[in-house]
Write a protein that holds these residues in place. Structure first.
Motif, mmCIF file in Angstrom:
data_model
loop_
_atom_site.group_PDB
_atom_site.id
_atom_site.type_symbol
_atom_site.label_atom_id
_atom_site.label_comp_id
_atom_site.label_asym_id
_atom_site.label_seq_id
_atom_site.Cartn_x
_atom_site.Cartn_y
_atom_site.Cartn_z
ATOM 1 N N CYS A 36 -2.007 -1.001 -4.828
ATOM 2 C CA CYS A 36 -0.799 -0.320 -4.364
ATOM 3 C C CYS A 36 0.037 0.059 -5.576
ATOM 4 O O CYS A 36 0.442 -0.786 -6.358
ATOM 5 C CB CYS A 36 0.020 -1.216 -3.439
ATOM 6 S SG CYS A 36 1.524 -0.398 -2.903
ATOM 7 N N ALA A 41 3.780 -3.202 -1.819
ATOM 8 C CA ALA A 41 2.581 -3.163 -0.989
ATOM 9 C C ALA A 41 2.956 -3.539 0.438
ATOM 10 O O ALA A 41 3.737 -4.451 0.676
ATOM 11 C CB ALA A 41 1.536 -4.132 -1.525
ATOM 12 N N ASP A 60 -3.583 -1.144 4.601
ATOM 13 C CA ASP A 60 -2.682 -1.196 3.456
ATOM 14 C C ASP A 60 -2.095 0.184 3.171
ATOM 15 O O ASP A 60 -2.475 1.168 3.777
ATOM 16 C CB ASP A 60 -3.404 -1.754 2.217
ATOM 17 C CG ASP A 60 -4.537 -0.859 1.731
ATOM 18 O OD1 ASP A 60 -4.315 0.352 1.548
ATOM 19 O OD2 ASP A 60 -5.641 -1.379 1.509
ATOM 20 N N ASN A 61 -1.165 0.221 2.254
ATOM 21 C CA ASN A 61 -0.556 1.491 1.846
ATOM 22 C C ASN A 61 -0.911 1.823 0.399
ATOM 23 O O ASN A 61 -0.130 2.409 -0.330
ATOM 24 C CB ASN A 61 0.966 1.451 2.023
ATOM 25 C CG ASN A 61 1.649 0.478 1.060
ATOM 26 O OD1 ASN A 61 1.034 -0.502 0.634
ATOM 27 N ND2 ASN A 61 2.897 0.727 0.733
ATOM 28 N N GLY A 62 -2.127 1.454 0.018
ATOM 29 C CA GLY A 62 -2.584 1.674 -1.355
ATOM 30 C C GLY A 62 -2.958 3.117 -1.639
ATOM 31 O O GLY A 62 -2.584 4.036 -0.917
ATOM 32 N N GLY A 118 -3.304 5.062 2.179
ATOM 33 C CA GLY A 118 -3.851 3.726 2.308
ATOM 34 C C GLY A 118 -5.197 3.696 3.002
ATOM 35 O O GLY A 118 -5.784 4.726 3.307
#
Length: 131
Positions: A36, A41, A60-62, A118
């Motif tokens: 992230c 994150a 996730d928001n990676g 993500g």
């Protein structure tokens, strides 16, 4: 820093190797935090149970994983070129090991969605007759 949210089943009985399942979950969480670059994150875990399987989704928001690398990330020692930045430590074995562990437990691990916002990884685990 990171933020987590959990949704889904509150209590599920699963007959499996707890340590191995923890290893897989820890790897997915570690990757979510490691990749992230948006400041904070965000990690969401959703757990659903059907009659025959437990499904755990980790979102996730990676950085996301480019489509041409999405299956290869499960290969041993593979790191997607855009993700393999020298400041991010890794050998490219985490997802390979996690998928191998899930297969040894009679389940699976896959990437079901990835974009610049993500990724969503999905763990499926067959439930024993007691559930």
């Amino acid at each position: 820093p990171f933020e987590t949210s959990f949704s889904g089943e509150q209590k599920v009985n699963v007959v499996t190797n707890e340590e191995l399942l923890k290893t897989v979950l820890n790897n997915l969480i570690d990757n979510a935090i490691k990749y992230c670059d948006k400041g904070q994150a965000h990690l969401a875990v959703d757990i659903k149970k059907s009659m025959s399987e437990l499904v755990i989704r980790v979102e996730d928001n990676g950085r996301g994983i480019p489509p041409e690398h999405q299956e290869a990330i499960f290969n041993k020692f593979y790191r997607a070129p855009l993700l393999a930045h020298e400041s991010i430590k890794g050998l490219g074995v985490g997802l390979f090991a996690s998928r191998s562990i899930m297969e040894s437990l009679g389940g699976s691990l896959g990437l079901i969605s990835s974009s610049i916002n993500g990724s969503v990884f999905e763990i499926k685990l067959n439930l024993g007759d007691e559930n």
